[in-house]
Design an enzyme around this catalytic site. Structure first.
Site, short mmCIF file in Angstrom:
data_model
loop_
_atom_site.label_atom_id
_atom_site.label_comp_id
_atom_site.label_asym_id
_atom_site.label_seq_id
_atom_site.Cartn_x
_atom_site.Cartn_y
_atom_site.Cartn_z
N CYS A 5 0.82 -1.21 0.00
CA CYS A 5 0.00 0.00 0.00
C CYS A 5 0.86 1.26 0.00
O CYS A 5 0.37 2.35 -0.32
CB CYS A 5 -0.94 0.00 1.21
SG CYS A 5 -2.33 -1.13 1.01
N LYS B 181 1.00 3.30 -3.29
CA LYS B 181 -0.15 4.02 -3.81
C LYS B 181 0.24 5.45 -4.18
O LYS B 181 1.15 6.05 -3.60
CB LYS B 181 -1.27 4.06 -2.77
CG LYS B 181 -1.89 2.70 -2.47
CD LYS B 181 -2.91 2.79 -1.36
CE LYS B 181 -4.11 3.58 -1.78
NZ LYS B 181 -5.19 3.52 -0.77
N ASP C 37 -15.25 3.46 2.01
CA ASP C 37 -14.37 2.31 1.88
C ASP C 37 -14.69 1.48 0.65
O ASP C 37 -13.84 0.74 0.14
CB ASP C 37 -14.45 1.42 3.13
CG ASP C 37 -13.81 2.09 4.34
OD1 ASP C 37 -12.90 2.92 4.12
OD2 ASP C 37 -14.23 1.81 5.47
#
Length: 761
Positions: free
Chosen positions: A426, A429, A459
């Site tokens: 992540c 990103k 989300d």
């Protein structure tokens, strides 16, 4: 759902972070030399982008030869796609309409603005018709050349179909006007082959007291003699005050009646140049210093006809544009590095070789002149060598990764790039602020059934599914096949939608998965914004809403979509269901795999790639509706597994056989040439293994069309089986909807033993 890979694009072969953007506006003679020089000596950290209305740029010196019939279309055009590939430059095919000088952006007619750090303008000029009432409406200017060439084709047809005489006039007594008129006369005389050629009148109109006034008197005398020998009516000191349909109005009520009015007068400037706020001269041409940099805006350069060089006024001539290539390339490089520019002084005298329509020409330089067939051969040799310079490109070694050149970036930018190790997971990103700014630029379609989407992110997205509908889903994505992120976004979205339309469904929502190469924040944001803007435009055209997605940094530009669609269960199209006796219809031509494989090696012609891109941008939604209305029994989209691979999926699930008419399979322009030259996609060998399903493999041996059915497609067409009695009407409807290359390519038959279900016809 498809998992097929796609061919890689002709992108940069290194992964140096982009620090500065150099944008070249226009594909004029100066800029083609700049591309060649940057290709020979790249500047690490600098990204080149050329924006041009066409991928083919004409060489004005050979236009009379094209009209006269001595050259074909390709011989007189420089193909910008392979040249840009050689230079590592992105080619954006669009028309520039202005510059946003405050925010340093190039404004285009059909795409988002393109940011620049340094920009150069080389858009040429056009005959000045605006100052003469009626000229814009009733006269045909020789520039832009692509429009004139199209008019010339229509003009030839009118001459052949004429029932009486035709009077053809050229307004402009300079070298360009004289050459054009004599070239037209030569071509039309050959076209009518002497029969009725006396019915063709030719007129040359000038407001000067003589023709060719920028050359010495002996040159003018030679051409007065040639014009008289060929029966051309010369109108001297005739200042055109207005133009009406078939009529030139001059002083004291004098008129000249003409059926064709061609305009080759003094050059005029594009209005947007001065309208953008750049300093211009009295005629609207961009004022530049001897360094070719704007006198009003540092970092903005101009060259060729559009530029007026302070201290060095020169006539508008391609000779000067060509000579400006080397100093412009050097000063653009200096501007990117923040170094001082060097002034350039053009030559005062130059050689002119003026053709007379046939293979004869007159030479002119200062007081000297000569004429003869040998002069034409001299001119022909010079012109061909010039064109070969940008067609016969050397093979350059692969570019290794390099740090941005010293002085190319400001310290704060270099600091941003100083982290050599990038995060994974992540941590890879794209930054939240970059992503948020990119999303704010989008205008996705609004849908009442989207409860949570980009407007109020959460989300996960949430959509409401109506009762009685079947939800169909597909996912697809691939590396950039073109070097224009906006265009790539449109292609990727259209490709992903193909699976939904192949099932007869209406697309509803899409989630994006994007990866953008590492770079400074502003460059990453622009790339992401351009790519998603293109995608959203395509999605919105079919009422599909982009409702979310995921972004990351990666080695290459990548874009994929998970797409949802809705359909009534009873109307859903599947791969199985083909019935013996039905006709097979393919809605688009094949060949994207081989064409882009050739393009990666700078061996595909620009017009081939333009046509392939147009095909990839054509939505299959209307085609699916037409096939449904024709009671298609089965349907799929043709993508990475090629025509044969996807056809086999339909055959095996339907338990039938197929007779495939090889010659009826439509090919994109240039696809068969590329295959014959040995250019194939990386997936082609795997697809070729399916050849064992063909009962008569020897049929078509040596024919590149046999290779075509294994060629992987991007955003390909639909393949469907329809009742034989409905096939002709279905095909006519598809053509009327714009699928001009749609074709019936075979018929379904009963299964034999099933081991070799395909027979080639």
């Amino acid at each position: 759902m498809s998992t097929d890979p796609h061919p890689s694009p002709a992108l940069r072969s290194d992964d140096t972070p982009i620090v500065k953007d150099l944008v070249l506006v226009g594909g004029g003679h100066t800029h083609v030399e700049v591309l060649k020089r940057f290709g020979m000596r790249p500047l690490p950290g600098a990204r080149l982008t050329m924006i041009c209305r066409d991928a083919l740029t004409p060489y004005s010196g050979m236009l009379p030869g094209l009209i006269a019939g001595h050259y074909d279309f390709d011989q007189v055009h420089i193909d910008l796609r392979p040249l840009c590939g050689f230079a590592g430059a992105r080619l954006y095919v669009d028309e520039v309409i202005g510059l946003d000088l405050e925010h340093r952006k190039v404004l285009c007619r059909s795409r988002p603005p393109v940011p620049y750090d340094v920009v150069s303008v080389n858009v040429g000029s056009a005959p000045a018709t605006r100052s003469v009432p009626g000229a814009d409406e009733y006269a045909v200017p020789v520039k832009p050349i692509h429009r004139f060439v199209a008019h010339w084709e229509r003009m030839r047809e009118r001459v052949l179909a004429r029932s009486g005489g035709i009077r053809i006039g050229v307004v402009g007594g300079g070298a360009g006007g004289v050459e054009l008129l004599l070239a037209i006369q030569h071509a039309l005389s050959a076209l009518v082959d002497g029969r009725g050629s006396a019915d063709l009148e030719y007129h040359l109109i000038t407001d000067q007291s003589d023709i060719l006034t920028t050359h010495n008197r002996r040159v003018a005398a030679k051409f007065r003699r040639i014009l008289a020998e060929r029966g051309v009516v010369l109108h001297l000191e005739f200042r055109v005050e207005s133009v009406a349909a078939g009529l030139l109005h001059g002083p004291a009520g004098n008129t000249v009646a003409l059926d064709e009015i061609l305009w080759v007068t003094e050059a005029g400037a594009a209005r947007w140049v001065g309208g953008s706020g750049l300093a211009v001269d009295l005629n609207g041409f961009m004022r530049v210093a001897p360094t070719l940099e704007s006198t009003s805006h540092p970092g903005v350069f101009g060259a060729g006809d559009i530029a007026a060089v302070d201290q060095h006024p020169r006539p508008k001539s391609g000779v000067f544009a060509v000579r400006q290539g080397r100093p412009l390339a050097s000063n653009l490089r200096s501007a990117l590095r923040g170094r001082s520019r060097r002034p350039f002084q053009p030559q005062r005298q130059f050689l002119s070789l003026i053709s007379t329509g046939d293979r004869y020409a007159v030479a002119s330089r200062s007081w000297w002149t000569a004429e003869g067939r040998w002069v034409w051969r001299w001119k022909d040799s010079i012109d061909r060598r010039f064109m070969a310079r940008y067609a016969d490109l050397p093979r350059m070694p692969e570019r290794a990764q390099a740090a941005p050149a010293a002085g190319l970036a400001e310290p704060k930018v270099l600091e941003e790039l100083s982290t050599a190790m990038r995060c994974g997971g992540c941590g890879a990103k794209v930054g939240a602020t970059v992503l948020a700014r990119a999303i704010r630029r989008l205008a996705p379609a609004e849908r009442a059934d989207v409860l949570i989407g980009l407007d109020h992110p959460d989300d996960a997205a949430a959509i409401e599914v109506p009762a009685g509908k079947v939800l169909v889903q597909s996912v697809d994505g691939f590396r950039a096949i073109v070097d224009d992120p906006y265009l790539f976004g449109k292609i990727a979205a259209n490709h992903a939608l193909g699976d939904i339309f192949a099932m007869g469904a209406e697309a509803q929502t899409a989630l994006a998965l994007a990866s953008v190469p590492v770079g400074i924040e502003a460059k990453v944001e622009d790339t992401l914004s351009q790519m998603l803007t293109g995608a959203v435009q395509v999605l919105s055209e079919v009422d599909c809403a982009l409702i979310g997605g995921h972004t990351s940094e990666g080695a290459e530009l990548f874009l994929g979509f998970a797409v949802n669609g809705l359909i009534d269960r009873t109307q859903m199209l599947r791969k199985h269901g083909m019935q013996p006796g039905e006709a097979l219809i393919l809605t688009k031509a094949l060949g994207t795999g081989t064409l882009f494989a050739a393009d990666m090696r700078q061996r595909a012609r620009g017009r081939w790639i333009d046509a392939a891109i147009d095909g990839m941008l054509q939505s299959s939604r209307d085609a699916a509706r037409a096939l449904q209305a024709s009671q298609a029994s089965a349907c799929t989209d043709v993508t990475g597994f090629g025509l044969l691979g996807h056809l086999l999926e339909m055959i095996r699930s339907s338990d039938v056989g197929v007779e495939l008419e090889l010659r009826a399979v439509p090919a994109l322009d240039g696809a068969l040439d590329a295959l014959a030259a040995g250019f194939t996609s990386s997936l082609q060998p795997q697809n070729r293994h399916l050849e064992r399903a063909i009962a008569n493999r020897a049929t078509g041996a040596g024919d590149p069309r046999l290779d075509l059915i294994f060629d992987p497609q991007t955003a390909g067409g639909l393949l469907a089986s329809v009742p034989a009695e409905r096939a002709d009407a279905c095909l006519a409807e598809l053509v009327a909807l714009g699928y001009r290359r749609a074709a019936v390519i075979g018929r379904v038959k009963s299964a034999d033993d099933g081991s070799k279900p395909i027979t080639l016809l």
